[in-house]
Design an enzyme around this catalytic site. Structure first.
Site, PDB file in Angstrom:
ATOM      1  N   GLU A 101       1.040  -1.250  -0.286  1.00 43.06           N
ATOM      2  CA  GLU A 101      -0.080  -0.019   0.127  1.00 43.06           C
ATOM      3  C   GLU A 101       0.912   1.235  -0.067  1.00 43.06           C
ATOM      4  OE1 GLU A 101      -3.844   0.303   0.595  1.00 43.06           O
ATOM      5  OE2 GLU A 101      -3.457  -1.939  -0.495  1.00 43.06           O
ATOM      6  N   GLU A 110      -2.268   8.575  -0.829  1.00 40.94           N
ATOM      7  CA  GLU A 110      -2.388   8.078  -2.042  1.00 40.94           C
ATOM      8  C   GLU A 110      -1.955   9.015  -3.093  1.00 40.94           C
ATOM      9  OE1 GLU A 110      -6.271   6.140  -4.492  1.00 40.94           O
ATOM     10  OE2 GLU A 110      -6.639   6.963  -2.655  1.00 40.94           O
TER      11      GLU A 110
END
Length: 238
Positions: A101, A110
């Protein structure tokens, strides 16, 4: 008549043997109550992950083993499940997903997150706030307004009004990852690593959605299992 006294250790041995013959001795898994996650997640283990991130990565000065262990104080049952090998598999699975991730703890947020819409407008319990983005942040990239709302209530920060807290406070960041893990991933971990992939990003990756990313997660998991000296088990993919 004189009483015959059997030494206590011999008497105990006789009881154990008799119980085994009659089937009353059950196999016991090694207790994990004394497992120390800190002894498993050693500096070498943690630094072996973050050490692969580029020096320019924002996460290099954000994530640390110390902040992980501090956050772990709020989730003291993490890494304590089943046998000792089961516990090590849980730790390997957690860090496999974190590695994927965040790309070895490189990213805090992100990529292109602000340009993406993670607002579930149908959720009235945790409504989106104006000019706030609920894109991926932290070690497991917490996303969507309901998750920010629930995590905030559980951990003690304003997830809806201040979702950026997850990207500003490394302890809270790790707490969100552990919160999500214990509530949404831990319940399925007994089904194999593949079930944990589905619990984290199944809608996008499983059932042929993105086999390359599934395989990458599996590679990290098996690598960490090897480091910890355990078998990865079955059902690795989703």
């Amino acid at each position: 008549m004189a009483q015959i006294i059997v030494p206590s250790n011999i008497f105990l041995t006789l009881i154990i043997v008799a119980a085994a013959v009659t089937g009353y001795v059950e196999a016991q898994s090694p207790s994990t109550s004394e497992v120390s996650v800190a002894d498993i997640v050693t500096p070498e283990f943690f630094n072996g992950i973050i050490g692969q991130a580029e020096a320019s990565c924002a996460g290099k000065n954000f994530y640390s083993r110390a902040t992980f262990l501090e956050a772990l104080k709020s989730y003291d049952q993490f890494g304590k499940i089943g046998s000792i090998d089961d516990s090590k598999r849980e730790i390997a699975a957690f860090f496999a997903h974190v590695t994927h991730e965040t790309f070895h703890f490189c990213y805090i947020e992100e990529i292109d997150g602000p340009s993406k819409d993670y607002c579930d407008e149908s959720n009235t319990q945790y409504p989106c706030k104006p000019n706030k983005g609920y894109y991926g942040r932290g070690p497991i990239q917490l996303s969507w307004n309901p998750n920010y709302g629930r995590a905030g209530e559980s951990i003690g920060f304003d997830g809806l009004n201040s979702p950026e807290t997850v990207a500003n406070d490394p302890i809270i960041a790790f707490k969100t990852a552990l919160w999500y893990w214990m509530n949404s991933v831990r319940p399925v971990i007994g089904e194999g690593f593949g079930a944990t992939i589905r619990a984290i990003n199944g809608a996008l990756e499983c059932d042929g959605g993105n086999p390359a990313t599934v395989q990458k997660r599996v590679e990290y998991f098996t690598e960490y299992c090897n480091q910890l000296g355990i078998a990865p088990g079955d059902n690795l993919t989703c």
